[in-house]
Structures are given as C-alpha cells and as structure tokens.
Design a protein around this motif. Sequence first.
Motif, short mmCIF file in Angstrom:
data_model
loop_
_atom_site.label_atom_id
_atom_site.label_comp_id
_atom_site.label_asym_id
_atom_site.label_seq_id
_atom_site.Cartn_x
_atom_site.Cartn_y
_atom_site.Cartn_z
N THR A 165 0.84 -1.20 0.00
CA THR A 165 0.00 0.00 0.00
C THR A 165 0.87 1.25 0.00
O THR A 165 0.61 2.21 -0.73
N GLY A 166 1.92 1.23 0.81
CA GLY A 166 2.83 2.38 0.83
C GLY A 166 3.51 2.60 -0.52
O GLY A 166 3.62 3.73 -0.99
N ALA A 167 3.93 1.52 -1.16
CA ALA A 167 4.58 1.65 -2.46
C ALA A 167 3.63 2.19 -3.51
O ALA A 167 4.00 3.02 -4.34
N VAL A 168 2.38 1.73 -3.46
CA VAL A 168 1.38 2.20 -4.43
C VAL A 168 1.10 3.68 -4.23
O VAL A 168 0.90 4.42 -5.20
N LEU A 169 1.11 4.13 -3.00
CA LEU A 169 0.83 5.54 -2.74
C LEU A 169 2.02 6.44 -3.06
O LEU A 169 1.84 7.59 -3.44
N VAL A 170 3.24 5.93 -2.92
CA VAL A 170 4.43 6.75 -3.11
C VAL A 170 4.90 6.77 -4.57
O VAL A 170 5.36 7.80 -5.06
N ALA A 171 4.81 5.67 -5.28
CA ALA A 171 5.39 5.56 -6.62
C ALA A 171 4.87 6.62 -7.60
O ALA A 171 5.68 7.25 -8.30
N PRO A 172 3.56 6.87 -7.68
CA PRO A 172 3.12 7.92 -8.62
C PRO A 172 3.64 9.30 -8.24
O PRO A 172 3.99 10.10 -9.10
#
Length: 87
Positions: free
Chosen positions: A14-21
Amino acid sequence: MVVRVLGGMLVGGTGAVLVAPDLSLLLSELAPDGPRGLVTAVFLGQSLSPLALRRLVRGTGLAAAFTWAGGAPAADAARPWPASPPA
C-alpha cells in the motif's frame, strides 16, 4: 506467522502504491524535457513487468524467471556503450 507476513506485505504494498506515482511526478517535473520519457518508461516498466513475465514464470518456474529477469539487464549493462557522436 503467516498473518503477520501477509499484513506486512499489505502495508508495504500500500505504501509503495501511494508513493510511486508521486515520485514519478516529482522526477518528471525535475527532469529536463529530453529525459522525461525515461521517467515514464521506468514507471510503466515497473507496472507492466509482472504481466509481461507471467508467461516466463509459468513456462520456466520462478527461479529461472528471476535468473532471466536479472541476467538480461546485467548482460546489457556489461556491453560496451557506443561512442557519442561528435557535437
């Protein structure tokens, strides 16, 4: 134990999905006009690689797929770069 691992994977994913964009947007704003396509290509590559490698994993197994996926960029990085054209 399994529940903790899955919970950790859920939080990390979830953290990666929120940070990557946000990171790709920041990088594209900081990059000059020329390399902006590279930032987009990296983000798309991260997003599409699981779909592209699914067939390889099914055909060869997970260990062989990791070997191929890691070996191809390593082989590309080991080759000599072409000389830059004179300006």
